[in-house]
Design a protein around this motif. Sequence first.
Motif, short mmCIF file in Angstrom:
data_model
loop_
_atom_site.label_atom_id
_atom_site.label_comp_id
_atom_site.label_asym_id
_atom_site.label_seq_id
_atom_site.Cartn_x
_atom_site.Cartn_y
_atom_site.Cartn_z
N VAL A 5 13.41 89.75 16.07
CA VAL A 5 12.82 89.14 14.86
C VAL A 5 12.36 87.72 15.14
N CYS A 6 13.25 86.89 15.69
CA CYS A 6 12.91 85.48 15.96
C CYS A 6 12.33 85.35 17.36
N TYR A 7 11.24 84.59 17.46
CA TYR A 7 10.61 84.40 18.77
C TYR A 7 11.20 83.21 19.53
N GLY A 8 11.90 82.32 18.83
CA GLY A 8 12.44 81.15 19.51
C GLY A 8 11.39 80.08 19.74
N VAL A 11 20.69 87.22 5.51
CA VAL A 11 20.37 87.65 4.14
C VAL A 11 18.88 87.44 3.87
N HIS A 12 18.37 86.29 4.29
CA HIS A 12 16.94 85.97 4.13
C HIS A 12 16.08 87.02 4.84
N HIS A 13 16.47 87.34 6.09
CA HIS A 13 15.70 88.33 6.85
C HIS A 13 15.76 89.70 6.18
N GLU A 46 8.60 83.79 13.68
CA GLU A 46 9.24 85.09 13.50
C GLU A 46 8.20 86.20 13.45
N GLN A 47 8.63 87.40 13.79
CA GLN A 47 7.80 88.58 13.65
C GLN A 47 7.56 88.84 12.16
N ASP A 48 6.38 89.29 11.81
CA ASP A 48 6.03 89.56 10.42
C ASP A 48 7.01 90.57 9.80
N PRO A 49 7.55 90.27 8.59
CA PRO A 49 8.58 91.13 7.98
C PRO A 49 8.14 92.57 7.77
N VAL A 50 6.91 92.80 7.34
CA VAL A 50 6.45 94.17 7.09
C VAL A 50 6.42 94.96 8.39
#
Length: 464
Positions: free
Chosen positions: A26-29, A326-328, A13-17
């Motif tokens: 967000v998700c790269y797969g 929700v997690h994201h 996944e892309q870094d949250p910040v």
Amino acid sequence: MANNKLPRVPVREQDPVRRASNFEEVCYGYDAEEALTEASRCLHCKNPRCVAACPVNIRIPDFIAALAAGDTAQAAAIIGEDSSLPSVCGRVCPQETQCEGSCVLGIKGEPVAIGKLERYVGDWQLEHGTAEPVRTVPRNGHRVAVVGSGPAGLACASDLAKMGYEVKVFEALHKVGGVLVYGIPEFRLPKERIVAREIEAVRALGVEFETDVIVGRTVTVDSLLDDEGFEAVFIGSGAGLPRFMGIPGENLNGVVSANEFLTRTNLMHAYDPAYDTPIQVGRHVVVVGGGNVAMDAVRTAKRLGAEATIVYRRSEKELPARAEEVHHARAEGIEFRMLTNPVEVLGDDKGWVCGIRCVEMELGEPDASGRRSPVVKAGSEFELECDVVVMALGTSPNPLLAATTAGLETDRRGCISADAAGATTRAGIFAGGDAVTGAATVILAMGAGRKAAQAIDDFIKTRA
């Protein structure tokens, strides 16, 4: 050879910040190696519960076996028999409560990542598949109209085209795709890279699309049947009518529905400085609701530069949104105010939102659906400062179609009445997806569209 001792392959996944301030996915797969490793975990059950739990009954063990054997083209062909939108479904379907929720491996450990594998195969097909699918069935001389180009309409249209029908899809907006383009944000579902290309695959089957047509105004269902030579109509117009709470202050400037907020952002590119799309974001946005649409709205507000808060009247356990969403949201810095219910939107002397008055809730006895009903905690009133309030409380179908089509019955929520096959109360008119169920999932809408396509085929054949 199945290797169910392997742990589930995590998805990058892309870094949250970083992602909290951009609209990139967000998700790269999975890459090829990760997909093969995850595919090797499948047990290939003789009675696959995952297939029964899939609303379109994709032959999941078969496509995973083909993928594990290194034949991605065959995996894509197997999925393509039952789904016209694998890259979309692999991203947005609630697999945890459907196919993956029924996976045997999930009983004692982690289920096979069916959604991520479907996404991998779908994306591979977009990159490597042939531009023109082979038409195996000649045109049969019959014409069907489809109202709405969302998941239900696309599924119905593609299945009918594969059967040989001439299909024309009418879309009210200026872009094809329905909720896929106006509702789901770019960071969850890329529009040009994924949605547009999957729609082109439907178009390549011979399906015709006409945009900027409001059925019920520009044309009517009756005129399609009586004047334009269509023998059946499928209504997959979705549920675009937003709900509000009915509390004081909802008419203040700065109170919007999630539908409007997301449509301005997604369809009208409000996140892109190159587009001059008006959108009110402010410094602090409060989103009322706890479903996937609420998560989409609050995460969008964060990316547009606001502090963003979810207000939800039940506890986290009752949140209807996907756990992944929700997690994201939490990882991106979204604040959650659970067991909190708004009772009034507060305004300044110029008629703009300046806050929201809320009460704390506690969970009482379960209601008819089995969820515990929230009740107000006495003396718990407090105020939250904000300058925008987004209501994400669900939607219902636009009443226009039913109001302009004689003999088309609706239920108390305004949803079109249809049987399990999609037949409505009027012969020759079929319906499915959110227009029948109210707001639901992409895959359930696709399942309804596919069932209706079969019912339309049966209907026209019995008349011929």
